[in-house]
Design an enzyme around this catalytic site. Structure first.
Site, PDB file in Angstrom:
ATOM      1  CG  ASP A 118      -8.168   0.565   3.702  1.00 40.44           C
ATOM      2  OD1 ASP A 118      -9.326  -0.001   3.233  1.00 40.44           O
ATOM      3  OD2 ASP A 118      -6.885   0.252   3.568  1.00 40.44           O
TER       4      ASP A 118
ATOM      5  CE  LYS B 226      -3.806  -1.959   2.578  1.00 37.55           C
ATOM      6  NZ  LYS B 226      -4.698  -1.395   3.301  1.00 37.55           N
TER       7      LYS B 226
END
Ligand code: ATR
Length: 281
Positions: free
Chosen positions: A102, A66
């Protein structure tokens, strides 16, 4: 021509993303296929070049890539920049743009599943890793009354307090024992650590002795569906929230970035629960 989507991770074999996205593409009638791509950590650059060369329409990014993908993208959305991690890549005619869904996915699940007005709430976040950073950023952008962070390594919690200062939100980093003693002061408690995750289901990140009934207790873990922390909170009469909502919402928000269309989140949740062997509603 069929569009191609995928998730970049390592390992990625157990990801539930392909099954929920492929189902959503089929239900909405978009000709597309979503694959799991296992990318070795030393080949992230090549993987991103592959997205361009193969004209892959969109990707998710998961552990451990990420952060690593960021420097190879053409543009990073401001929230992803603030979080310091990307979980969604959109290929806009050759320009690769990174987003992070997220944190927003989590806040949406909190707002959807409870009737909470976060504006004046005192929030306790347990943990100070990547997951915590995404959630804290989204909570601060949404607006909360006060933020407390506790973490095994307190210096990492202190770093996140600086983030709160940029939003003018009062915040403090406290040791676990201090937090446990004043647990009845918090309106929302969020566990972002892996403590309690399968197979370590007998572990809990915090003692809930002083929990008040009105507090919402939330765990990002969804395997098991009910962690020891959530079981104990429920036994004390508190409202609880597991990590399914966040997982489904981050997926749905990524889907929207790629297609401009909202997938059926209830159906996504159903599939995830089936995969986990839990109840299907
Ligand atoms: P993620 O991206 O999932 O948040 P991470 O960045 O590795 O993963 O962060 C994991 C978090 O869980 C950290 O806050 C970590 O605490 P440290 O900063 O002290 O490492 C916390 N954590 C993991 N295992 C833990 C344990 N056994 N006890 C307490 N905290 C733990």
């Amino acid at each position: 021509m069929e569009k191609v989507f995928g998730i970049l991770g390592h390992p990625v074999g157990h990801s539930m993303s392909p099954i929920i996205h492929n189902d959503a593409f089929e239900k909405i009638g978009i000709e597309a296929r979503y694959h799991a791509f296992d990318v070795d950590p030393d080949q992230v650059k090549e993987a991103i070049e592959g997205i361009r060369a193969l004209k892959i329409t969109g990707c998710n990014v998961t552990v451990p890539h990420k952060i690593a993908v960021m420097k190879y993208l053409d543009e990073i959305d401001s929230e992803a920049e603030q979080i310091g991690a990307v979980n969604t890549i959109v290929n806009q005619n050759g320009k690769l743009v990174g987003y992070n869904t997220d944190g927003r996915g989590y806040v949406k699940s909190l707002l959807d599943e409870t009737s909470i007005d976060l504006a004046n709430m005192k929030v306790l976040v347990i943990g100070a890793g990547g997951g915590a950073r995404g959630i804290i950023t989204a909570l601060l952008r949404q607006g909360i009354g006060h933020l407390t962070i506790t973490n095994r390594t307190i210096s990492k919690a202190e770093l996140l307090i600086d983030l709160a200062a940029t939003f003018d939100t009062p915040a403090e980093a406290l040791e676990k024992q201090v937090v446990e003693e004043k647990l009845n002061e918090f309106d929302v408690i969020i566990n972002t650590t892996s403590v309690g995750m399968s197979p370590n289901v007998d572990e809990s990140p915090l003692s809930l002795d002083r929990l008040k009934e009105e507090t919402i207790v939330s765990d990002l873990i969804y395997n098991p569906l009910e962690t020891k922390l959530l079981k104990e909170a429920k036994a004390k009469g508190a409202q609880t929230l597991n990590g399914i909502g966040m997982f489904v919402n981050q997926a749905a928000l990524s889907f929207e970035h790629w297609t401009g269309q909202k997938p059926d989140e209830i159906q996504m949740r159903k599939i995830v629960l089936q995969q986990l062997g839990g109840p299907s509603c």
